[in-house]
Design a protein around this motif. Structure first.
Motif, PDB file in Angstrom:
ATOM      1  N   GLY A 131      -0.919   2.521  -5.618  1.00  0.00           N
ATOM      2  CA  GLY A 131      -1.679   3.753  -5.500  1.00  0.00           C
ATOM      3  C   GLY A 131      -2.983   3.685  -4.737  1.00  0.00           C
ATOM      4  O   GLY A 131      -3.709   4.680  -4.664  1.00  0.00           O
ATOM      5  N   HIS A 143     -10.212   7.027   5.711  1.00  0.00           N
ATOM      6  CA  HIS A 143      -9.624   6.630   4.430  1.00  0.00           C
ATOM      7  C   HIS A 143      -9.673   5.117   4.224  1.00  0.00           C
ATOM      8  O   HIS A 143      -9.728   4.340   5.176  1.00  0.00           O
ATOM      9  CB  HIS A 143      -8.174   7.121   4.350  1.00  0.00           C
ATOM     10  CG  HIS A 143      -8.050   8.607   4.254  1.00  0.00           C
ATOM     11  ND1 HIS A 143      -7.948   9.273   3.050  1.00  0.00           N
ATOM     12  CD2 HIS A 143      -8.038   9.571   5.217  1.00  0.00           C
ATOM     13  CE1 HIS A 143      -7.864  10.578   3.267  1.00  0.00           C
ATOM     14  NE2 HIS A 143      -7.912  10.785   4.576  1.00  0.00           N
ATOM     15  N   ALA A 163      -0.011  11.557   2.922  1.00  0.00           N
ATOM     16  CA  ALA A 163       1.402  11.192   2.804  1.00  0.00           C
ATOM     17  C   ALA A 163       2.295  12.210   3.493  1.00  0.00           C
ATOM     18  O   ALA A 163       2.176  13.424   3.271  1.00  0.00           O
ATOM     19  CB  ALA A 163       1.795  11.064   1.334  1.00  0.00           C
ATOM     20  N   VAL A 174      -0.682  -0.984  -2.212  1.00  0.00           N
ATOM     21  CA  VAL A 174      -0.472   0.405  -1.775  1.00  0.00           C
ATOM     22  C   VAL A 174       0.552   1.088  -2.679  1.00  0.00           C
ATOM     23  O   VAL A 174       0.385   2.258  -3.054  1.00  0.00           O
ATOM     24  CB  VAL A 174      -0.027   0.444  -0.298  1.00  0.00           C
ATOM     25  CG1 VAL A 174       0.202   1.881   0.146  1.00  0.00           C
ATOM     26  CG2 VAL A 174      -1.077  -0.211   0.592  1.00  0.00           C
ATOM     27  N   VAL A 231       1.344   4.817   2.924  1.00  0.00           N
ATOM     28  CA  VAL A 231       0.458   5.105   1.788  1.00  0.00           C
ATOM     29  C   VAL A 231       1.316   5.368   0.557  1.00  0.00           C
ATOM     30  O   VAL A 231       2.548   5.473   0.639  1.00  0.00           O
ATOM     31  CB  VAL A 231      -0.426   6.349   2.062  1.00  0.00           C
ATOM     32  CG1 VAL A 231      -1.418   6.094   3.177  1.00  0.00           C
ATOM     33  CG2 VAL A 231       0.447   7.573   2.380  1.00  0.00           C
ATOM     34  N   HIS A 232       0.663   5.495  -0.584  1.00  0.00           N
ATOM     35  CA  HIS A 232       1.365   5.937  -1.804  1.00  0.00           C
ATOM     36  C   HIS A 232       1.737   7.412  -1.637  1.00  0.00           C
ATOM     37  O   HIS A 232       1.015   8.165  -0.972  1.00  0.00           O
ATOM     38  CB  HIS A 232       0.435   5.753  -3.016  1.00  0.00           C
ATOM     39  CG  HIS A 232       1.119   5.977  -4.322  1.00  0.00           C
ATOM     40  ND1 HIS A 232       1.160   7.216  -4.937  1.00  0.00           N
ATOM     41  CD2 HIS A 232       1.807   5.123  -5.123  1.00  0.00           C
ATOM     42  CE1 HIS A 232       1.829   7.106  -6.081  1.00  0.00           C
ATOM     43  NE2 HIS A 232       2.240   5.845  -6.217  1.00  0.00           N
ATOM     44  N   MET A 259      -4.356   2.570   2.426  1.00  0.00           N
ATOM     45  CA  MET A 259      -3.381   2.728   3.494  1.00  0.00           C
ATOM     46  C   MET A 259      -3.172   1.367   4.157  1.00  0.00           C
ATOM     47  O   MET A 259      -4.065   0.525   4.165  1.00  0.00           O
ATOM     48  CB  MET A 259      -3.878   3.737   4.533  1.00  0.00           C
ATOM     49  CG  MET A 259      -2.871   4.070   5.643  1.00  0.00           C
ATOM     50  SD  MET A 259      -3.568   5.179   6.927  1.00  0.00           S
ATOM     51  CE  MET A 259      -4.105   6.566   5.919  1.00  0.00           C
ATOM     52  N   SER A 315       1.288   9.862  -3.410  1.00  0.00           N
ATOM     53  CA  SER A 315       0.255  10.786  -3.889  1.00  0.00           C
ATOM     54  C   SER A 315      -0.955  10.862  -2.949  1.00  0.00           C
ATOM     55  O   SER A 315      -1.866  11.666  -3.169  1.00  0.00           O
ATOM     56  CB  SER A 315      -0.225  10.349  -5.280  1.00  0.00           C
ATOM     57  OG  SER A 315      -0.861   9.063  -5.215  1.00  0.00           O
ATOM     58  N   HIS A 316      -0.969  10.045  -1.914  1.00  0.00           N
ATOM     59  CA  HIS A 316      -2.098  10.013  -0.979  1.00  0.00           C
ATOM     60  C   HIS A 316      -2.188  11.340  -0.220  1.00  0.00           C
ATOM     61  O   HIS A 316      -1.153  11.940   0.124  1.00  0.00           O
ATOM     62  CB  HIS A 316      -1.901   8.855   0.011  1.00  0.00           C
ATOM     63  CG  HIS A 316      -3.110   8.528   0.816  1.00  0.00           C
ATOM     64  ND1 HIS A 316      -3.496   9.255   1.931  1.00  0.00           N
ATOM     65  CD2 HIS A 316      -4.051   7.535   0.675  1.00  0.00           C
ATOM     66  CE1 HIS A 316      -4.595   8.720   2.446  1.00  0.00           C
ATOM     67  NE2 HIS A 316      -4.948   7.672   1.713  1.00  0.00           N
TER      68      HIS A 316
END
Length: 295
Positions: free
Chosen positions: A234, A188, A176, A231, A169-170, A237, A172-173
């Motif tokens: 941002g 998600h 994460a 991804v 993921v990014h 997943m 900021s997820h």
């Protein structure tokens, strides 16, 4: 079976038209029709039926067409091989799925070509089904695929190595760098690969095996690099081979999601025809230089 007649039939089947076949082969339409009727008498089955202005293959005709294509591809390969003997120049045709070609084979191919500058290498890309088809039709010498479920009566699959797959993921997820249950993942948005992708099959198998609902479809993307970029930007997943995301993880553009009690691996297989002989020098080079450090 008369091979000349079979060749005419394969052209009719490929073009879907007696008229176009006659133009291609520079013979009359009645001559093409007569050859098709002759073939049907020889094999004792009907191979085509009329469909509007064109033709339609029967089930038996489809089988005969596929086998005819394979036969004539083999004929072309024999001709090309004889030419290489005369010219003393080697030609290698490789079929590969996208993951293998993008992330595993480049250094192997580059190294082999540097050591063997007189060898001509031809690479074709496709999904697992198209790689298998190219091998069966004698369009490629061997193929490379990453998958779990294998099996074809005319093909031999040799496992070369394991390829780990990770959920990413990014950074900021909300998941994460966390260890979560698979049921948390299903809540998600997910980047799904295109139908026919072995990675999509793998994703579905993981969730079905754990009796867990599939993740929400955030996007469906064709192509792994393109999916990774989404991804990284941002969103969502993704389940991806470790070799494809190692650099992005190291540079902080992606983060892993660790799913409890789940390790995901596929296998890199080399695909060849069962009727083929010993390993080609390229295969010896690959086995010598392919290490787990590459994935």
């Amino acid at each position: 079976m008369n091979l000349h007649t079979l060749r005419i039939f394969t052209n009719v089947a490929k073009l879907g038209s007696i008229t176009e076949t006659a133009k291609l082969l520079h013979i009359s339409q009645p001559a093409v029709t007569a050859q098709i009727r002759k073939l049907e008498r020889e094999v004792g089955i009907k191979v085509i039926t009329s469909k509007g202005r064109g033709i339609q293959l029967t089930a038996e005709g489809k089988f005969l067409y596929e086998q005819g294509l394979r036969l004539f591809h083999l004929e072309e390969q024999i001709d090309e091989k004889l030419k290489t003997f005369l010219e003393k120049k080697e030609k290698v045709q490789i079929a590969s799925s996208y993951i293998v070609m993008n992330y595993i084979l480049p250094s192997i191919i580059s190294g082999y070509k540097l050591e063997n500058p007189d060898v001509d290498l031809y690479i074709s890309l496709g999904n697992v089904v198209s790689v298998e088809r190219r091998i069966l039709n004698y369009e490629s010498d061997f193929g490379f695929v990453v998958q779990n479920n294998i099996g074809h009566e005319d093909l031999h699959f040799q496992k070369l190595m394991d390829v780990p797959f990770w959920f990413v993921v990014h950074p900021s997820h909300p998941l994460a760098n966390k260890e979560v249950a698979i049921f948390d993942v299903s809540e998600h948005d997910f980047i799904y690969r295109e139908p026919g992708s072995s990675t999509l099959d793998l994703l579905e198998a993981i969730f079905y095996a754990h009796n867990c609902p599939l993740p929400k479809v955030g996007l469906q993307m064709q192509g792994l690099p393109e999916s990774i970029k989404i991804v990284e930007a941002g969103f969502g997943m993704l389940l991806a081979p470790a070799c494809s995301v190692n650099e992005s993880l190291a540079q902080g553009r992606l983060s892993r999601v660790f799913v409890e009690q789940i390790e995901v691996n596929q296998s890199l297989f080399m695909c060849t025809r069962k009727t083929d002989g010993s390993d080609h020098p390229f295969v010896h080079y690959l086995k010598k230089n392919l290490t787990k450090s590459e994935v």
